[in-house]
Design an enzyme around this catalytic site. Structure first.
Site, PDB file in Angstrom:
ATOM      1  N   SER A  97      35.760  43.913  42.706  1.00 25.79           N
ATOM      2  CA  SER A  97      35.817  42.553  43.239  1.00 25.79           C
ATOM      3  C   SER A  97      34.439  41.889  43.250  1.00 25.79           C
ATOM      4  CB  SER A  97      36.451  42.577  44.631  1.00 25.79           C
ATOM      5  OG  SER A  97      36.696  41.290  45.104  1.00 25.79           O
ATOM      6  N   ASP A 239      35.326  34.804  41.934  1.00 22.99           N
ATOM      7  CA  ASP A 239      34.689  36.112  41.927  1.00 22.99           C
ATOM      8  C   ASP A 239      35.196  36.894  40.715  1.00 22.99           C
ATOM      9  OD1 ASP A 239      37.255  36.707  42.812  1.00 22.99           O
ATOM     10  OD2 ASP A 239      36.597  38.169  44.294  1.00 22.99           O
ATOM     11  N   ASP A 241      37.203  39.376  40.110  1.00 31.30           N
ATOM     12  CA  ASP A 241      38.593  39.769  39.884  1.00 31.30           C
ATOM     13  C   ASP A 241      39.580  38.663  40.236  1.00 31.30           C
ATOM     14  OD1 ASP A 241      38.292  40.000  42.671  1.00 31.30           O
ATOM     15  OD2 ASP A 241      39.789  41.592  42.798  1.00 31.30           O
ATOM     16  N   ASP A 243      40.416  36.751  42.874  1.00 30.56           N
ATOM     17  CA  ASP A 243      41.235  36.573  44.074  1.00 30.56           C
ATOM     18  C   ASP A 243      40.560  35.671  45.110  1.00 30.56           C
ATOM     19  OD1 ASP A 243      39.275  38.301  45.004  1.00 30.56           O
ATOM     20  OD2 ASP A 243      40.667  39.812  45.784  1.00 30.56           O
TER      21      ASP A 243
END
Length: 451
Positions: A97, A239, A241, A243
């Protein structure tokens, strides 16, 4: 050696240090045992360590008798949505992440595409630490299947939330920074589909992060400049990833992550009334947005799964976390940067207002976020030192949160890093800073004494 992080957000570590192939194989075996050798969806972000991690995890899962469906490189929400879509027993997303590029991680999902909760995570770790994993013979090993439809399925769901024709007529100019992460392709395809004029930077899915992937002010200076110089209506920073998302105004000013959920909620409550769920560290702006619409805000401990499970319990119309993560249950019970982007653009379309004007209509608060390195061994002493505050409403569901009439402070252990987070919010910047320094120093004193 860097510290391995094992908790509600999965298992995170530094590649070449503590996140080793041996560890990853054992975790794959443990999860394969946990899902009773069922089908497991596996996706990953663009980090250069992704292939190494993936193949180690595959070995563990296959050795436990699992069938694997590899959904390739895509954002965490896209991969998580594929778990129920493919009727899998669970899922693993390989992504650290917002952590720096040297990190990687495994995120574990159950059959409904939601993270394992605390109790389920403990059951998985009991298997891992106990070593009682399932091991099958050669005749029960399965070939890995591929499915490349995650992005298409995700895009189709999000497009149902917005007025595509209206957005195409409006033709917003959008600056976009995806940090060369896993959501780059999906975000660009969405913006292309709605007819946006896009100014992309760092949208190559090569995993070479041009800056720290956490979308904070310090890390997205390029986006601020591009948004202002190219006269964009708005800038979005994802970011790695996909989310979480932060917002930049048409003036090139950083609005930040806290505004994302508040603006998405304002749009949602104008069309659908119902409870809103968020965590204890999210801004009071959200309470004011909900109060104006006559609905309740329900707060949970920090952690996406805590918000998601509570949303299901109270039949919430929207939820998320103040770190830029929006959860729209009609898409998926998980944080999703693309959903946040879509709802905010739709809000701008329907109101005809600039993003700076919409942000200016929200109640004004100032938040300060500090951190202190701290081992779990001394965490109890830190929290005990904070809990005795007679002038505040004390909430100890997740660390210690002290609610005052005009401000609050939340001190808690991070789920993703070996630190204690100290968040404060107040009506004035000076008050927020004063509180942050006060409680940060208190934490540092306790840590110094106990360590």
């Amino acid at each position: 050696m860097s510290r391995l992080m094992i908790g509600i957000s999965g298992v995170r570590g530094v590649v070449g240090d503590n996140l080793t192939p041996e560890l990853l194989v054992r975790l794959g075996q443990a999860f394969g045992t946990y899902v009773d050798s069922g089908t497991v969806v596996v996706g990953r972000d663009t980090r250069v360590s992704g292939d190494m991690v993936k193949h180690a995890v595959f070995s563990g899962l296959l050795s436990a008798g699992c069938r694997i469906i590899d959904v390739g490189v895509c954002g965490t929400p896209s991969a998580a949505m594929m778990v129920p879509a493919l009727r899998a027993a669970g899922g693993i997303v390989i992504s650290a992440s917002h952590n720096p590029i040297e990190w990687n991680a495994l995120k574990f999902f159950r059959s409904d595409g939601v993270y394992l909760n605390a109790e389920q995570g403990r059951q998985l770790l009991d298997i891992y630490y106990g070593g009682d994993v399932r091991k099958v013979g050669y005749d029960r090993l399965h070939a890995v299947a591929m499915d490349n439809t995650a992005v298409e399925r995700h895009l189709a769901k999000v497009l149902q939330l917005v007025d595509v024709r209206g957005l195409r007529r409006r033709r917003f100019r959008v600056a976009l920074d995806c940090c060369n992460g896993a959501g780059s392709d999906l975000a660009l395809r969405f913006l292309q589909h709605i007819g946006a004029d896009v100014a992309p930077i760092h949208c190559e899915m090569n995993g070479l992060f041009p800056h720290d992937p956490e979308p904070t002010f310090e890390h997205i200076k390029d986006l601020l400049r591009v948004t202002r110089r190219q006269r964009c209506d708005i800038g979005f920073a994802q970011d790695a990833d996909a989310d979480r998302i932060a917002i930049v105004s048409e003036k090139g000013r950083y609005l930040g992550e806290e505004y994302t959920l508040c603006l998405a909620t304002r749009y949602t409550l104008a069309h659908r009334r119902g409870p809103v769920v968020t965590n204890l560290s999210t801004t009071r702006m959200l309470d004011d947005v909900a109060q104006a619409a006559g609905v309740e805000v329900v707060r949970t401990p920090v952690g996406e799964v805590n918000v998601a499970e509570r949303m299901r319990e109270v039949n919430a119309v929207i939820g998320g976390e103040g770190n830029g993560g929006v959860i729209e249950p009609r898409v998926h019970l998980g944080r999703d940067a693309l959903t946040g982007m879509a709802l905010i653009l739709q809000l701008m379309l329907e109101t005809g207002k600039k993003i700076s004007a919409l942000a200016g209509e929200l109640s004004r608060y100032y938040m300060v976020k500090e951190r202190v390195e701290c081992s779990k061994r001394v965490l109890g002493s830190v929290l005990k030192a904070l809990a005795d505050e007679p002038s505040a409403k004390v909430d100890m569901r997740d660390g210690v949160k002290l609610d005052f009439a005009d401000s609050w402070v939340h001190v808690r252990a991070s789920n993703t890093e070996p630190i204690v987070r100290v968040y404060t919010e107040a009506r004035t910047r000076s008050r927020a800073r004063e509180m942050a320094q006060k409680y940060k120093r208190l934490v540092e004193r306790v840590v110094a004494r106990e360590q």
